[in-house]
Design an enzyme around this catalytic site. Structure first.
Site, PDB file in Angstrom:
ATOM      1  N   CYS A 284       0.861  -1.190   0.000  1.00 50.29           N
ATOM      2  CA  CYS A 284       0.000   0.000   0.000  1.00 50.29           C
ATOM      3  C   CYS A 284       0.893   1.235   0.000  1.00 50.29           C
ATOM      4  O   CYS A 284       1.047   1.895  -1.005  1.00 50.29           O
ATOM      5  CB  CYS A 284      -0.918  -0.022   1.204  1.00 50.29           C
ATOM      6  SG  CYS A 284      -1.998  -1.459   1.248  1.00 50.29           S
ATOM      7  N   GLU A 286       3.717   1.260   2.789  1.00 51.24           N
ATOM      8  CA  GLU A 286       4.599   1.087   3.939  1.00 51.24           C
ATOM      9  C   GLU A 286       6.041   1.455   3.608  1.00 51.24           C
ATOM     10  O   GLU A 286       6.497   1.266   2.500  1.00 51.24           O
ATOM     11  CB  GLU A 286       4.581  -0.374   4.432  1.00 51.24           C
ATOM     12  CG  GLU A 286       3.214  -0.933   4.687  1.00 51.24           C
ATOM     13  CD  GLU A 286       2.656  -1.653   3.489  1.00 51.24           C
ATOM     14  OE1 GLU A 286       1.759  -2.468   3.701  1.00 51.24           O
ATOM     15  OE2 GLU A 286       3.104  -1.400   2.366  1.00 51.24           O
TER      16      GLU A 286
END
Length: 363
Positions: A284, A286
């Site tokens: 996503c 991170e």
């Protein structure tokens, strides 16, 4: 949760371009031979983990050999001479990787892809396993192949385009139940990181970085996801090229701030070397230290559902099944504080169940 998703969200570092799985296997066997069961209280856990790693290495080596054998078998039956040559080239590449360290640009790409499909096959086919600073890992192979006239820039671009197709053909597995409702159309979440700082803090942009931008723009595939890291040291030409692609509106590349990532990782306790060398976004969004940690996703915690359980004496109002604990009859609550305390008791129970499950899964 993990029946439908692997615990991915992990970024590779550069070790697979310096060693083959045969080299890793020899390293592991040396570690196993040196275990001291008399004085090391963790020796049994180390043995279990290293034996697991050894099985992985043997499996990866076998995977490469099977591809090589299949390509040669197909070549022996092939009538088209051009495709026969291609099949024999594939076999020759698979003779080297993944057992041995890659020597060429093509072998380096194949080394990553073998590793990727090895991880995603074991981890139930998906979930954000990414190559990290791919341009920096491929750069020395690219430069050497160009210098030795083994490769042209167009050849390199075509190989990367073939890799993009492989990424796009690797779907997330079919979903069922609640996972289908909340994430039916998810991709594999692989994220290509381009243009980041080098380990010494200098700019990491190279011709491979521009190649990746061109491939991204030409292919315009759903995946892999692609991002560029922009720092104070980024050449304006690279920034403008990335912006030209972004303004077309199809969603790539994403822009990340290299300095902000490094600062955030250091704030979390990383050394400057680790933060600078491995400040990479994956999945996503991170950021973490490549090759040294995973941001494992093992499920979600639905806070409103916990409140519902508390107000239904531990029963799921949707299914009628007992899913929590009885924290009291809500009709007897005399104040908001009674509701709040009941919710906190239910929340503690649910969190304890989740953490216990996570500990078992991660072990």
């Amino acid at each position: 949760f993990l029946q439908q998703r692997g615990p991915g969200h992990t970024v590779a570092d550069g070790k697979i371009y310096r060693k083959g799985y045969g080299d890793f296997l020899r390293d592991i066997q040396e570690r196993l031979a040196s275990l001291d069961f008399n004085n090391d209280m963790d020796a049994l856990e180390k043995r279990d983990e290293w034996e697991g790693m050894a099985w992985v290495c043997r499996g990866m080596i076998l995977l490469g050999k099977r591809y090589a054998a299949l390509a040669r078998d197909m070549a022996a039956k092939e009538k088209d001479p051009a495709w026969r040559r291609d099949l024999l080239d594939i076999a020759a590449v698979c003779d080297v990787v993944p057992e041995h360290r890659p020597q060429t640009f093509r072998q380096a790409i194949q080394m990553y892809w073998f590793t990727h499909i090895g991880v995603t096959t074991e981890m139930n086919n998906w979930d954000a396993y990414s190559p990290g600073k791919f341009d920096q890992y491929l750069e020395p192979f690219y430069d050497r192949d160009l210098a030795e006239r083994r490769l042209t820039r167009d050849d390199a671009k075509e190989l990367l385009e073939a890799l993009w197709i492989q990424f796009n053909n690797q779907p997330a597995p079919p979903k069922v139940g609640i996972t289908l409702k909340e994430s039916a159309t998810y991709t594999d979440f692989c994220n290509i990181n381009t243009g980041a700082l080098r380990p010494d803090g200098t700019c990491g942009v190279s011709d491979v970085s521009y190649l990746i931008l061109e491939v991204m723009d030409d292919m315009r595939l759903l995946q892999p996801s692609s991002n560029v890291q922009i720092s104070q040291k980024t050449p304006e030409r690279f920034l403008r090229k990335a912006l030209e692609i972004s303004r077309k509106g199809w969603g790539q590349p994403v822009f990340y701030n290299s300095e902000a990532i490094v600062q955030e990782l250091m704030y979390l306790g990383k050394s400057l070397d680790d933060a600078r060398a491995c400040g990479i976004a994956s999945g996503c969004v991170e950021a973490g230290t490549a090759g040294k940690e995973a941001y494992v996703l093992t499920g979600y915690l639905n806070i409103p559902k916990v409140l519902e359980l508390a107000l239904h004496r531990g029963y799921d109002a949707y299914t009628g099944e007992k899913a929590g604990i009885d924290v009291g009859d809500p009709l007897q609550f005399a104040s908001y504080d009674d509701v709040w305390q009941a919710f906190l008791k239910e929340l503690k129970y649910v969190v304890d169940v989740k953490v216990a499950g996570n500990n078992l899964i991660e072990r």
